[in-house]
Enzyme design. Sequence first.
Site, PDB file in Angstrom:
ATOM      1  N   LYS A  75      -6.448  29.574 -48.328  1.00 25.09           N
ATOM      2  CA  LYS A  75      -6.486  30.123 -49.365  1.00 25.09           C
ATOM      3  C   LYS A  75      -6.850  31.796 -48.904  1.00 25.09           C
ATOM      4  CE  LYS A  75      -8.461  26.906 -52.748  1.00 25.09           C
ATOM      5  NZ  LYS A  75      -9.238  26.724 -53.676  1.00 25.09           N
ATOM      6  N   ASP A 111      -8.567  29.316 -59.813  1.00 22.36           N
ATOM      7  CA  ASP A 111     -10.029  28.877 -59.568  1.00 22.36           C
ATOM      8  C   ASP A 111     -10.846  29.590 -60.639  1.00 22.36           C
ATOM      9  OD1 ASP A 111      -8.934  26.690 -57.618  1.00 22.36           O
ATOM     10  OD2 ASP A 111      -9.381  28.052 -56.097  1.00 22.36           O
TER      11      ASP A 111
END
Length: 294
Positions: A75, A111
């Site tokens: 990420k 997210d």
Amino acid sequence: MERREIDGRTAVYGLMGDPVEHTLSPAIHNTMAELTGVNLAYLPFHVPAGCDLGAVLKGAHALGIMGMNVTVPHKKAVMPFLERISPEARAAGAVNTLVRTETGYEGYNTDVLGLSENIAISGVSLTGKKVVLIGAGGAARAAAYLCGRDRAGALYIANRTPENAEKLKEEVEAAWPDLPVRTLSLADLSSPGERDLIAVQCTSVGLYPACDRAPVTDPAFYERLTHAFDTIYRPEKTLFMEMAEKAGADVTGGLGMLLWQGLKAYEIWTGIRADQDQAGLIRSRLEAFLKEEG
Ligand code: ATR
């Protein structure tokens, strides 16, 4: 609901990470594709830690992959290889969604958007509220961004390692100078203090199989909360949520965050926002998958 055949026009999407075996993302995206009649297929791509991510993205682009989710451990590492990074991804310091352009990929962080949606659909607004974040890692960074964006009244960051809490505090203060931020130890949360707090549990404590653990065990802490959010979705109701509920707080688990990080990525890719029925159906599929896994 009819499964669409894969044909010469099927757009390919996927998830890159290590491991990817237990991912629930294909269930989210392939179900949405069926429900919305979009000709796409979403696949897992096992991209081992330490891979040359520049080469991976070049290859994906050459193959015409239209978008990808990015998960652990890539990420952060993927960020230098992107053409543009959205403000929430920059603030979170992580990218979990890629969108293909003519010349490369753009990065987003759903997210953050998923947590935002999970808070909003629980009927909670952070504006003017005192928010306690438990943890100072990636999930806490996402929550801290929302506190700044939505103009929370005050932010408390409680973490096991004080240096990590301090680092996050400095980042938040630089990005949102008007937001008062204080760091605390986890033990500090057991001392009497302010009430009417919203808590967001951002550590891995209580995650399956260690379901009998919570980052704060003093029941008095939970009495100070109006609402408790957990970012963990396995188990669906954590000990943290059980204790908060027992103390009279409203509680929301992490499954909605997982669901909406996926649905937000789908929306970025296709322009289609899931309606309540679609979101409900996919949520029940995710619940069934999680039950199957034990
Ligand atoms: P994520 O991206 O899921 O937030 P992370 O960045 O690794 O994961 O952050 C994990 C968080 O859980 C951190 O705040 C970590 O605390 P430290 O900064 O002290 O490492 C917290 N955490 C993990 N295990 C913990 C434990 N056993 N007790 C308390 N906090 C813990």
